[in-house]
Design a protein around this motif. Structure first.
Motif, PDB file in Angstrom:
ATOM      1  N   GLN A 160       0.974   4.133  -2.864  1.00  0.00           N
ATOM      2  CA  GLN A 160       0.683   5.544  -2.572  1.00  0.00           C
ATOM      3  C   GLN A 160       1.827   6.448  -3.034  1.00  0.00           C
ATOM      4  O   GLN A 160       1.594   7.526  -3.585  1.00  0.00           O
ATOM      5  CB  GLN A 160       0.468   5.733  -1.065  1.00  0.00           C
ATOM      6  N   GLN A 216       1.642   9.430  -5.801  1.00  0.00           N
ATOM      7  CA  GLN A 216       2.045  10.793  -5.450  1.00  0.00           C
ATOM      8  C   GLN A 216       3.042  11.332  -6.475  1.00  0.00           C
ATOM      9  O   GLN A 216       2.950  12.470  -6.910  1.00  0.00           O
ATOM     10  CB  GLN A 216       2.683  10.765  -4.063  1.00  0.00           C
ATOM     11  N   ARG A 230       0.832  -1.201   0.000  1.00  0.00           N
ATOM     12  CA  ARG A 230       0.000   0.000   0.000  1.00  0.00           C
ATOM     13  C   ARG A 230       0.873   1.260   0.000  1.00  0.00           C
ATOM     14  O   ARG A 230       0.626   2.215  -0.726  1.00  0.00           O
ATOM     15  CB  ARG A 230      -0.888  -0.026   1.246  1.00  0.00           C
TER      16      ARG A 230
END
Lengths: 187, 149
Positions: free
Chosen positions: B140, B144, B136
């Motif tokens: 992420q 980003q 995860r």
């Protein structure tokens, strides 16, 4: 137009040969430096921004579709990175353009003194720095990097007509500033 | 001679893109000192611009970028090493148990004992949670990066 060298280089990097990215940096460092230097007025931030540009380019390289030259694509990343930086710092990029446009509209009917090449070369650097950031970026991309209107449009996202118009105004401003400097020295 | 002066834009064009200018415009420049003076000044500016020194932001730019890329790569390899280590430890722990208590191992083969089941869950569950969180976090981070571009 796809440059075969660009494709070869990108393939090598995407397939895990990260060291080949050094060649990309070598080939594009001058262009990126020009864009960052002309758009960012705080010297201390320029190095970090230039590094950021290349790290983004490296991360995004697998998505590059060869719709333009690799250098133009990296120039585009540099331009957008600088814009984001200016936005974050709440600094204006398109400042004073209306004032500049007004000044450019005033035609001087009389003959103007002709300045020599030496006089121009001596003070042109500081004079360019006095232009609005968008003007000095375009001037440098067109005259110094010798990019085409199409390439500049890809990098900046500005329409070609706007680029031509801004370049015209920028040269006019440069001439006016040099002339006023010349006249001051004459007095 | 054409008496009407050339516009500033036309004069600039004779310097920057002469291929788009007419013979009339060049003819005017030859005979009009006012427009010729402006053209001479623009010509000096354009030549001066081409000779401007090229800025160098950092002489170590290439080195700094390549170092960051190498760090990024080794950092992304670290989770694999951690998972391998944990898996190795789990295997070592099970092997030690079997070696210390072969009776328990035989019982497990005939029917899984509650102790062994508990032990297996105790080892497998943290590894699974750790791996899930790690995936995860990597996802992420990548999202980003994409948003920032």
């Amino acid at each position: 137009m796809v440059n075969p060298n660009d494709r070869q280089l990108v393939d090598r990097i995407v397939n895990g040969e990260s060291r080949a990215f050094a060649v990309v940096i070598q080939n594009t460092e001058k262009l990126v430096s020009q864009i960052v230097y002309r758009m960012i007025s705080i010297p201390a931030d320029r190095g970090d921004i230039a590094q950021d540009v290349y790290l983004k380019a490296f991360q995004k390289l697998k998505d590059f579709r060869f719709q333009c030259k690799l250098s133009t694509w990296i120039g585009q990343i540099a331009y957008n990175t600088c814009l984001k930086y200016l936005e974050k710092k709440r600094l204006l990029y398109l400042e004073d353009l209306s004032v500049a446009a007004d000044a450019a509209g005033q035609e001087d009917p009389g003959a103007e003194p002709i300045f020599s090449q030496n006089q121009v070369s001596g003070i042109l650097r500081e004079t360019v720095d006095k232009l609005a950031p968008v003007y000095r970026t375009l001037v440098v991309l067109f005259h110094l990097e010798e990019l085409s209107y199409e390439e500049i449009a890809t990098i900046t996202g500005l329409p070609q007509g706007t680029i031509k118009s801004y370049l015209f105004r920028a040269r006019r401003q440069l001439k006016d500033m040099l002339l006023s400097n010349y006249k001051r020295e004459e007095l | 001679m054409n008496d009407a002066h050339l516009s500033d834009e036309e004069i600039q064009l004779t310097i920057t893109e002469p291929e788009y200018c007419t013979d009339e415009q060049f003819g005017h420049l030859d005979t009009c000192p006012i427009c010729a003076a402006k053209a001479a000044n623009y010509s000096a500016i354009v030549s001066g611009l081409r000779d401007l020194p090229k800025p160098v932001i950092s002489v170590h730019l290439q080195f700094a970028v390549m170092e960051k890329i190498a760090n990024e790569k080794s950092r992304s390899k670290r989770p694999d090493i951690a998972i391998g280590l944990l898996a190795g430890l789990a295997v070592a722990a099970i092997s030690a148990l079997v070696w210390l208590n072969p009776e328990l191992f035989r019982l497990t083969l005939s029917g899984l004992s509650a102790d062994m089941l508990g032990l297996a869950v105790f080892i497998v569950l943290p590894v699974t949670i750790f791996y899930g969180l790690l995936t995860r976090r990597i996802y992420q981070k990548q999202m980003q990066l994409l948003e920032n571009i």
